[in-house]
Scaffold this active site. Sequence first.
Site, PDB file in Angstrom:
ATOM      1  N   GLY A  44      41.598 -25.873  18.285  1.00  0.00           N
ATOM      2  CA  GLY A  44      41.021 -24.947  16.913  1.00  0.00           C
ATOM      3  C   GLY A  44      39.256 -24.781  17.657  1.00  0.00           C
ATOM      4  N   CYS A  45      38.145 -26.010  17.216  1.00  0.00           N
ATOM      5  CA  CYS A  45      37.808 -26.004  17.500  1.00  0.00           C
ATOM      6  C   CYS A  45      37.107 -25.937  18.663  1.00  0.00           C
ATOM      7  CB  CYS A  45      36.782 -27.157  17.918  1.00  0.00           C
ATOM      8  SG  CYS A  45      37.089 -27.929  15.803  1.00  0.00           S
ATOM      9  N   THR A  46      37.369 -26.181  20.008  1.00  0.00           N
ATOM     10  CA  THR A  46      37.424 -25.564  21.364  1.00  0.00           C
ATOM     11  C   THR A  46      38.094 -23.555  21.563  1.00  0.00           C
ATOM     12  OG1 THR A  46      37.908 -27.543  22.243  1.00  0.00           O
ATOM     13  CG2 THR A  46      38.029 -25.810  23.884  1.00  0.00           C
TER      14      THR A  46
END
EC number: 1.11.1.24
Length: 157
Positions: A44-46
Site C-alpha cells: 500500500g505504501c509503495t
Amino acid sequence: MAVELDKPVADFQVQATSDQAVSLSALKGQQVVIYFYPKDSTPGCTTEGQGFRDAYADFKAANTVVFGVSRDSLKSHENFKAKQEFPFELISDKDESLCQLFDVIKLKKLYGKEYLGVDRSTFLIDKDGVLRKEWRGVKVPGHVTAVLEQAQALNNA
C-alpha cells in the site's frame, strides 16, 4: 499540541533523505503536502508513493512540495526512494515528533495483536503555513488525485 484545520502548523525541523534538514518555516511561500504512511516497501505504501511520484509534476505546477513520512530509518528511506524513483524527499520520524504533532499514531490490530502504528494520513498546508485540508484513515485508490485537486484549488484561490 496537535494540528487543527485552518490554524497555523507549529514549525518543525526534521531529517529527510538526500541529507536534507526540512523545516516548515523554510517552505513558506509554497504549499506543502505531508503524507504519513506505515512502512517503506510495503504494498500500500509503495502504491501511494508511486501515485505521488507520478503526479509530482502536477503538484510542482501547483506550487506544492510533497514529503512522505514514516518511522523508518533514513537508510531504509534512501533505498525505498531510489528503488521507486521518488522525486520528493522522505522524512524519517523515528522519535515520532511529527507523528505526534499531526496525531497520526493510532491503535491498530494485526492478526489479533494490538499495537500503535501510523494511520495513513495526508495533510495540505498552505503557503502561509496554515493547515487547510486533512485526510485521515486514507484508502490509497484515488487518494493522490483528491489531494492534487485540493492543492490546485488552493493554489488558484
